[in-house]
Design a protein around this motif. Structure first.
Motif, short mmCIF file in Angstrom:
data_model
loop_
_atom_site.label_atom_id
_atom_site.label_comp_id
_atom_site.label_asym_id
_atom_site.label_seq_id
_atom_site.Cartn_x
_atom_site.Cartn_y
_atom_site.Cartn_z
N GLU A 71 6.56 -20.59 -9.73
CA GLU A 71 7.22 -19.84 -10.80
C GLU A 71 8.65 -19.47 -10.41
N ALA A 72 8.83 -19.04 -9.15
CA ALA A 72 10.17 -18.68 -8.68
C ALA A 72 11.09 -19.90 -8.69
N ALA A 73 10.56 -21.02 -8.24
CA ALA A 73 11.38 -22.24 -8.18
C ALA A 73 11.80 -22.69 -9.57
N VAL A 74 10.89 -22.59 -10.53
CA VAL A 74 11.22 -22.97 -11.91
C VAL A 74 12.28 -22.02 -12.47
N ALA A 75 12.12 -20.72 -12.23
CA ALA A 75 13.11 -19.75 -12.72
C ALA A 75 14.49 -20.03 -12.11
N THR B 179 18.24 -27.99 -7.73
CA THR B 179 16.86 -28.43 -7.47
C THR B 179 16.41 -28.15 -6.04
N ASN B 180 17.22 -27.45 -5.23
CA ASN B 180 16.84 -27.25 -3.83
C ASN B 180 15.53 -26.48 -3.70
N PHE B 181 15.28 -25.49 -4.54
CA PHE B 181 14.03 -24.75 -4.49
C PHE B 181 12.93 -25.54 -5.21
N LEU B 182 13.27 -26.16 -6.32
CA LEU B 182 12.30 -26.96 -7.08
C LEU B 182 11.75 -28.09 -6.23
N ASP B 183 12.58 -28.68 -5.37
CA ASP B 183 12.12 -29.77 -4.50
C ASP B 183 11.05 -29.29 -3.53
N ILE B 184 11.22 -28.07 -3.02
CA ILE B 184 10.21 -27.50 -2.12
C ILE B 184 8.89 -27.31 -2.87
N ALA B 185 9.00 -26.79 -4.09
CA ALA B 185 7.81 -26.51 -4.89
C ALA B 185 7.07 -27.80 -5.24
N ASN C 59 -0.24 -17.78 -3.45
CA ASN C 59 1.18 -17.68 -3.09
C ASN C 59 1.96 -18.91 -3.55
N ALA C 60 1.31 -20.07 -3.46
CA ALA C 60 1.97 -21.29 -3.92
C ALA C 60 2.33 -21.19 -5.40
N GLY C 61 1.42 -20.64 -6.20
CA GLY C 61 1.69 -20.50 -7.62
C GLY C 61 2.88 -19.62 -7.91
N ILE D 299 -0.98 -21.17 -13.30
CA ILE D 299 0.20 -20.82 -14.10
C ILE D 299 1.43 -21.54 -13.56
N GLY D 300 1.57 -21.51 -12.24
CA GLY D 300 2.73 -22.15 -11.62
C GLY D 300 2.75 -23.66 -11.84
N LEU D 301 1.58 -24.29 -11.77
CA LEU D 301 1.51 -25.73 -11.99
C LEU D 301 1.92 -26.09 -13.42
#
Length: 546
Positions: free
Chosen positions: A58-62, A70-76, A52-54, A103-105
């Motif tokens: 991916e969602a945060a990058v998109a 960066t609010n979602f990217l910061d969480i990721a 789920n983290a991965g 993949i997400g990393l």
């Protein structure tokens, strides 16, 4: 999105941990996927904490790429830092039960350039084959990834892992990874892939079968097809060869989009190549469902369809690659020049593609147009499937109305010239009905034939033809294609003659009559009726029933 992101941030623990199934249900929930009697990450073999983290990465990058926020990217990144602190070099040795975080990393690394994310992705891969994930082929933990040559185990997990391996091969240049991923791709495409591009033959374990084990009551999970697109797209980015896009297109137009109904409200989990209209193959139903207890396929379809534009083009240095053909416009920056490209086409219903190329100023660069393998007599890169009417046809290419003789390299027509605003390239691909046979080692398809038109695989369905089990197709039957606007949202159908077999008092008789084939992706919209992709052309040595 901002509201949803605020909820996600609120659920994240101070140290970065984020998995609400553990937060809310650990003390009184006994399902194997959420059983944490001791602490977090105690059941990596079965849990989806890292998987789920991965997906979240991916969602945060998109979200970051689309909005710049960066609010979602910061969480990721907070979660990824937490995982690196626990599982990084010299820390706890473990592997995810279900691959995806790798993949997400890699995507986090590509937008943040923080090397520890790429390091962590490779570390999770390099730890496989040491028994940390039960040492099972099911989860691809039976050998180190660089020693794996055959696709085995859970097909979705495998394809996500192969995707990440290809990312690592491309970004690090690790030749052991390159050799391994090339061998795995050749194994799948030459021995384990359905004609529709589906991957993973077996219901038991949602797994790849043995070489050439491709039963027509197939599993071919929608998520495995989506992961197959990811993998083949990355193989193209690694090697620059059109054969990977050929496979990607086959998956997209057939075994992937079949997983969602035309109106987008119902879904297939498996994607079978034969149905009798009664067998409950789709988690208890013979047709598509509105939802599943395990919702990975519907939600994966949602994110995939919205990402399709990203697969049309690629750039490398002073070159543009045109990979897919559909109506679109795109703006690309190349050599500090803005270039607008517009495609006008009815592909895949016909083979005419008109491309208008408009740089902001006269500039020399190369545009590579993919010449689909199906136009060159090859449904797939290897010998798993072949055409019986093999008539390769060089496409007609014109530049500003003048026919051009263009060199083809790695499946691409390369046009290197000084481009000006409004230059027009037209490609004309020969469209004809193709008959396909499978490699003789695919026992399920011996004595059977399939139909294709352009990149589309076709099937016979009961609403057009009556029960499909009684249809015998002449291997030399002549099929004609025509567009029919009043069915299935408007599709090109194939019509020809076949023999309808009747069994009466131990006597077999046959009568010739017309049959109609529809695109495979569009089946199961007129009731839960029978359907077949691989149609018998002889009775000796085969059963009419798949």
């Amino acid at each position: 999105m901002d509201t949803l992101i605020s909820y996600i941030a609120g659920a994240q623990l101070p140290d970065g941990y984020l998995y609400t199934a553990w937060n809310l249900r650990a003390k009184d929930y006994s399902d194997a996927y959420c059983l944490y009697e001791k602490d977090r990450y105690d059941n990596l073999k079965d849990s989806h904490e890292l998987y789920n983290a991965g997906h979240m990465y991916e969602a945060a990058v998109a979200h970051y790429q689309a909005t710049g926020q960066t609010n979602f990217l910061d969480i990721a990144t907070k979660n990824a830092d937490h995982i690196y602190d626990l599982f990084g070099p010299g820390k706890r040795e473990a592997v995810p039960g279900h691959q995806e975080i790798e993949i997400g990393l890699v995507k986090l690394y590509r937008v943040t350039r923080n090397p520890k994310y790429l390091e962590m992705a490779k570390l999770f891969l390099d730890r496989r084959g040491k028994g940390l994930g039960a040492g099972a082929p099911y989860s691809q933990d039976h050998k180190p990834v660089t020693e794996q040559e055959e696709a085995v185990g859970h097909a979705v997990r495998a394809n996500y892992m192969y995707t990440a391996m290809t990312d690592i091969a491309a970004l690090t240049g690790d030749q052991e990874y390159v050799r391994a991923i090339d061998k795995l791709w050749e194994n799948v495409v030459n021995k384990k892939m359905y004609l529709t591009g589906g991957m993973g033959a077996l219901y038991h374990g949602e797994a790849y079968g043995k070489n050439y084990e491709l039963p027509n009551i197939s599993y071919a999970e929608t998520c495995a097809s989506i992961a197959g697109v990811y993998w083949n797209h990355r193989m193209f980015l690694l090697h620059g060869d059109a054969k990977y896009i050929d496979v990607m297109e086959r998956i997209m137009y057939n075994g992937l989009i079949s997983g969602v109904s035309l109106d987008g409200t119902k879904f297939f989990y498996p994607n079978v190549l034969y149905a009798d209209g009664k067998l409950d193959f789709n988690q208890g139903k013979p047709g598509r469902s509105e939802w599943f207890t395990c919702s990975c396929c519907p939600t994966n379809i949602v994110r995939f369809v919205s990402s399709v534009p990203g697969y049309l083009y690629a750039t490398c240095g002073d070159q543009i690659y045109v990979n897919l053909y559909m109506d679109n416009t795109v703006n690309i920056e190349l050599k500090k020049t803005d270039i607008r490209i517009e495609q006008q086409t009815d592909y895949p219903w016909n083979g005419t593609v008109r491309t208008i190329i408009s740089p902001s100023r006269k500039t020399r660069f190369t545009v590579n147009f993919r010449i689909p393998g199906w136009t060159q007599g090859s449904p797939v890169p290897g010998d798993l499937y072949t055409y019986t009417n093999n008539t390769p046809a060089k496409p007609v290419i014109t530049i500003n109305g003048v026919q051009a003789d263009v060199a083809v390299e790695k499946g691409y027509a390369k046009i290197d010239r000084e481009w000006k605003k409004g230059d027009i390239v037209e490609l004309e691909f020969l469209m004809e009905v193709k008959k396909v046979v499978a490699n003789e080692n695919v026992e399920a398809d011996n004595g059977r034939i399939a139909l294709e038109y352009g990149p589309l695989v076709y099937c016979l369905e009961e609403p057009d033809n009556g029960p499909v089990d009684h249809i015998l197709l002449d291997k030399n039957a002549n099929f004609k294609a025509h567009f029919q606007s009043d069915i299935l949202g408007g599709v090109t159908v194939l019509e020809g003659d076949a023999t309808i077999i009747t069994l009466n008092e131990n006597k077999v008789s046959g009568m010739s009559r017309p049959v109609k084939a529809i695109p495979y992706y569009a089946w199961n919209h007129r009731g839960d009726k029978s359907m077949v992709v691989w149609i018998p052309y002889r009775m000796q040595g085969v059963s009419i029933h798949p």
